[in-house]
Design an enzyme around this catalytic site. Structure first.
Site, PDB file in Angstrom:
ATOM      1  N   HIS A 111      42.481 -20.485  -5.799  1.00 29.30           N
ATOM      2  CA  HIS A 111      41.430 -20.076  -4.862  1.00 29.30           C
ATOM      3  C   HIS A 111      41.303 -21.149  -3.770  1.00 29.30           C
ATOM      4  CE1 HIS A 111      37.534 -18.993  -3.226  1.00 29.30           C
ATOM      5  NE2 HIS A 111      37.672 -17.821  -3.822  1.00 29.30           N
ATOM      6  N   GLU A 160      43.008 -13.547   0.483  1.00 25.90           N
ATOM      7  CA  GLU A 160      41.661 -13.995   0.851  1.00 25.90           C
ATOM      8  C   GLU A 160      41.727 -14.965   2.015  1.00 25.90           C
ATOM      9  OE1 GLU A 160      38.662 -13.596  -2.583  1.00 25.90           O
ATOM     10  OE2 GLU A 160      39.453 -15.618  -2.554  1.00 25.90           O
TER      11      GLU A 160
HETATM   12  P1  PGA Z   1      32.897 -13.633  -0.945  1.00 24.64           P
HETATM   13  O1  PGA Z   1      33.927 -14.517  -1.805  1.00 24.64           O
HETATM   14  O2  PGA Z   1      32.994 -12.216  -1.480  1.00 24.64           O
HETATM   15  O3  PGA Z   1      31.560 -14.254  -1.201  1.00 24.64           O
HETATM   16  O4  PGA Z   1      33.322 -13.706   0.471  1.00 24.64           O
HETATM   17  C1  PGA Z   1      35.171 -14.023  -2.178  1.00 24.64           C
HETATM   18  C2  PGA Z   1      35.922 -15.069  -2.953  1.00 24.64           C
HETATM   19  O5  PGA Z   1      35.850 -16.255  -2.580  1.00 24.64           O
HETATM   20  O6  PGA Z   1      36.591 -14.775  -3.957  1.00 24.64           O
END
Ligand code: PGA
Length: 234
Positions: A111, A160
């Site tokens: 992440h 992401e």
């Molecule tokens: P968010 O986070 O939905 O709060 O934007 C997503 C993530 O970091 O997995």
């Protein structure tokens, strides 16, 4: 029917009491008092069913949540948010794959919050993926979109983009679809999910893209009603 993974990333939020309250409210709003008469098209990943709900809570919550989920036969799968690059041994503070496997089926790896705040490098992530593989944990490997080498052979890739995380500014579904195609071109076995400011309002814009197989939800997953709505709308 396309399989969808609806994944909650609780990050560093919730105590045990808060997590059990979340599960009770989730159970109540989706199943009434018991999961009999399932109102949601959700599954534990069985054949012919289309939505798998995966919650990735802080590691302290894996055991009590596992207990609650089993006791109430809720269709929820658990994942961890991190895994040690080492096996069991003298590694103070680390949680290894064998320990995670007792409670969870998935593990988030790479992440951007870990890459940025804990200096996780690609070299380290390769070791974490190897540990996930060793203990048959399915990796949810996060990418920002520019990577050429994804580091996993099977499992889930979460696209992401950093600017979309927690900002209220999701990427466009078209961008997400483009990245998903790019990943699939190299490895068709991977399922691609989108993450970054997903809400019940925008979830379907992403899940309706042909190459997108679900979403990774941070902030909006902390509220059981909103998360239930995301599942319904996906
Ligand atoms: P968010 O986070 O939905 O709060 O934007 C997503 C993530 O970091 O997995």
């Amino acid at each position: 029917m396309k399989k969808l993974f609806i994944i909650a990333n609780w990050k560093s939020y919730k105590t045990e009491t808060e997590a059990i309250k979340w599960l009770q409210e989730f159970q109540l709003s989706n199943f009434g008092s018991s999961p009999e008469g399932d109102k949601l098209p959700i599954s534990n990943g069985g054949e012919g069913e289309n939505k798998e709900i995966i919650i990735c809570p802080p590691v302290t919550l894996l055991s009590p949540m596992r207990e609650y989920i089993d006791e109430h036969t809720l269709p929820i799968t658990l994942g961890a948010q991190n895994i040690s690059p080492f096996d069991e041994g003298r590694y103070t503070g680390e949680i290894n794959g064998k320990q995670i496997k007792e409670f969870a089926k998935y593990v988030i790896i790479g992440h951007s919050e870990r890459r940025d705040n804990f200096d996780e490098t690609n070299e380290l992530l390769v070791k974490k993926v190897a540990m996930a593989n060793k203990y048959e944990l399915i990796p949810i490997f996060c990418i920002q979109g520019k990577e050429t080498n994804i580091h996993i052979e099977s499992g889930i890739v979460a696209y992401e983009p950093v600017a979309a995380i927690g900002s209220g500014n999701p990427d466009t579904p078209e961008d997400a679809q483009k990245i998903a195609f790019g990943v699939k071109e190299k490895n068709a076995a991977l399922a691609i999910v989108y993450g970054g400011s997903v809400t019940s309002e925008n979830v379907n814009l992403f899940t309706s893209q042909s190459a997108i197989h679900g979403v990774l939800v941070g902030g909006a997953s902390l509220d059981p009603q909103e998360f239930s709505q995301i599942i319904k709308n996906a």
